[in-house]
Design a protein around this motif. Structure first.
Motif, PDB file in Angstrom:
ATOM      1  N   PHE A  89      22.891   0.735 -58.571  1.00 55.70           N
ATOM      2  CA  PHE A  89      21.934  -0.179 -58.033  1.00 55.70           C
ATOM      3  C   PHE A  89      22.591  -0.657 -56.720  1.00 55.70           C
ATOM      4  N   ILE A  90      21.696  -0.571 -55.563  1.00 57.42           N
ATOM      5  CA  ILE A  90      21.867  -1.035 -54.597  1.00 57.42           C
ATOM      6  C   ILE A  90      20.944  -1.904 -53.851  1.00 57.42           C
ATOM      7  N   HIS A  91      20.892  -3.292 -53.998  1.00 60.06           N
ATOM      8  CA  HIS A  91      19.691  -3.979 -53.417  1.00 60.06           C
ATOM      9  C   HIS A  91      18.910  -3.388 -52.222  1.00 60.06           C
ATOM     10  N   GLU A  92      17.566  -3.404 -51.925  1.00 65.16           N
ATOM     11  CA  GLU A  92      16.952  -2.926 -51.051  1.00 65.16           C
ATOM     12  C   GLU A  92      17.390  -3.655 -49.531  1.00 65.16           C
ATOM     13  N   ARG A  93      18.058  -4.746 -49.494  1.00 58.44           N
ATOM     14  CA  ARG A  93      18.231  -5.419 -48.114  1.00 58.44           C
ATOM     15  C   ARG A  93      19.244  -4.798 -47.642  1.00 58.44           C
TER      16      ARG A  93
END
Length: 418
Positions: free
Chosen positions: A255-259
């Motif tokens: 998971f990599i945050h969309e920001r």
């Protein structure tokens, strides 16, 4: 709750997920189904795994490399089958999830992006005696950057005479390290004790002092309720072969945050499969990342591994992960009730390591057996129970909602208390 077999059978009769057990292959011995309580180590094989893999093999046989673009299910788009179900399980947007590599590889890759030591901000906070996936990754990654792990790592331990870590000790370590802290990388659930950590609070505390925060969710994904996007977690990695039944050595996920998806200043190791999808096959000079978590991919993935994971994720989709969580909580509560009854009747026989708050939300329970633990484990094995032995004195088990029954928990308690 009560101690009668009829009570366990009534729970099974009312179980809306009971039918999903038939979608898995249950190990047998002499024609008798065994009790498999090791979803925390390697989940069982869905019956659809073989057929899904065979479809990939048939496509390969018919189209060869053109299978990436031809057939009823072109491999180029196969990843799309996986990210939606996984996103629901970890509490993310689909674009924030990527299925790639294995756990430790992904940890290294995301360390490249999210551990950028500079000036005095070099420290990493982690849990003491973390699983080797984390321990060895930290040691070698830090050394590769020219630092001494002894100078960089701050390991938060249980207090003297205890086996679990106090949440307030984690938060205190973050606050005390302050401007020297570059990263908090923590396990969502401790593999040994089954302790569940407050990831939202850890994330908030890490961000408050200017650090990045990531999680190893190897024992959390598919086991507990997660809200990675809402919790504002920077990144996370997990394997898919435990609670998610993707098969031995299954392809992992991250998971990599969309920001961060359009942040061109972010360092990363790049490979051609992370290149902008529409122009990937032009193979032009200069890396242009996909503007999603898929931009962290390196190499061509295996459709065979994709297919193995897909077989399980489709079961989760049909069952509904919220329903799985609800049953997991009920099973854990029933197991804990029986264990406490046995413990009261046999003082000193074992100690439940897993905090009550964790068993209220997750599947794993760890039992500390000081006297005759290995003999007890061997007896359970002889009686048809798949549980786990961890040196020197711990038995781990994890009844899971998709293929375990309440009656199996009752039978386990009978042997344990006998």
């Amino acid at each position: 709750m009560n101690l009668e077999l009829s009570y366990a059978q009534s729970l099974d009769a009312a179980d809306s997920l009971a039918g999903f057990r038939e979608q898995f292959i249950i190990p047998e011995e002499h024609g008798q189904q065994q009790v498999y309580f090791l979803g925390n180590s390697l989940g069982l094989q869905p019956k659809n795994t073989g057929p899904y893999i065979q479809k990939v093999l048939d496509q390969w046989a018919k189209y060869g490399v053109e299978s990436f673009f031809m057939g009823e299910d072109p491999w180029l788009n196969y990843h799309d089958h996986l990210v939606g179900p996984l996103a629901k399980i970890v509490g993310a947007h689909s674009a924030e999830v990527v299925v790639m590599n294995q756990l430790t590889v992904n940890l290294h890759l995301l360390m490249v992006s999210f551990y950028r030591p500079a000036d005095k901000r070099v420290k990493i906070i982690c849990e003491a005696k973390a699983f080797p996936s984390d321990q060895y990754m930290f040691e070698t990654h830090i050394k590769a950057l020219g630092y001494d792990p002894e100078d960089v790592l701050i390991e938060v331990s249980p207090r003297a005479g205890e086996v679990t870590i106090h949440q307030e000790d984690i938060l205190a370590a973050i606050q005390q390290t302050g401007e020297e802290l570059a990263l908090v990388l923590w396990g969502g659930v401790n593999y040994y004790t089954g302790q569940l950590f407050d990831m939202e609070a850890i994330t908030r505390a890490g961000h408050a002092v200017g650090a990045k925060v990531g999680f190893d969710l190897a024992h959390a994904a598919g086991n507990i309720e997660l809200h990675l996007h809402v919790w504002n977690v920077d990144f996370a990695c997990w394997c898919n072969y435990k609670y998610l039944n993707g098969g031995p050595g299954a392809i992992g996920a991250a998971f990599i945050h969309e920001r961060y998806h359009q942040d061109k200043s972010l360092h990363r190791f790049a490979g051609w499969w992370g290149y902008e999808k529409n122009t990937r096959f032009k193979m032009e000079k200069g890396f242009v990342a996909m503007e999603s978590a898929e931009g962290w991919q390196l190499s061509t993935p295996s459709p065979i591994l994709y297919a193995s994971l897909r077989a399980s994720l489709e079961i989760f989709e049909t069952a509904g992960f919220d329903s799985c969580l609800q049953k997991a909580k009920q099973m854990a509560a029933y197991l804990r009730f029986l264990l406490e009854q046995i413990s009261e009747a046999n003082p000193g026989k074992f100690h439940i390591l897993t905090p009550a708050a964790a068993t209220a939300r997750g599947c794993q329970v760890s039992l500390l057996v000081k006297q005759g633990g290995k003999e007890l484990f061997d007896e359970l094995t002889r009686k048809g129970f798949f549980v786990d032995w961890r040196e020197p004195d711990v038995i781990r088990l994890a009844p899971v909602p998709l293929y375990n029954r309440y009656e199996e928990i009752w039978r386990f308690a009978q042997v344990l208390g006998g």
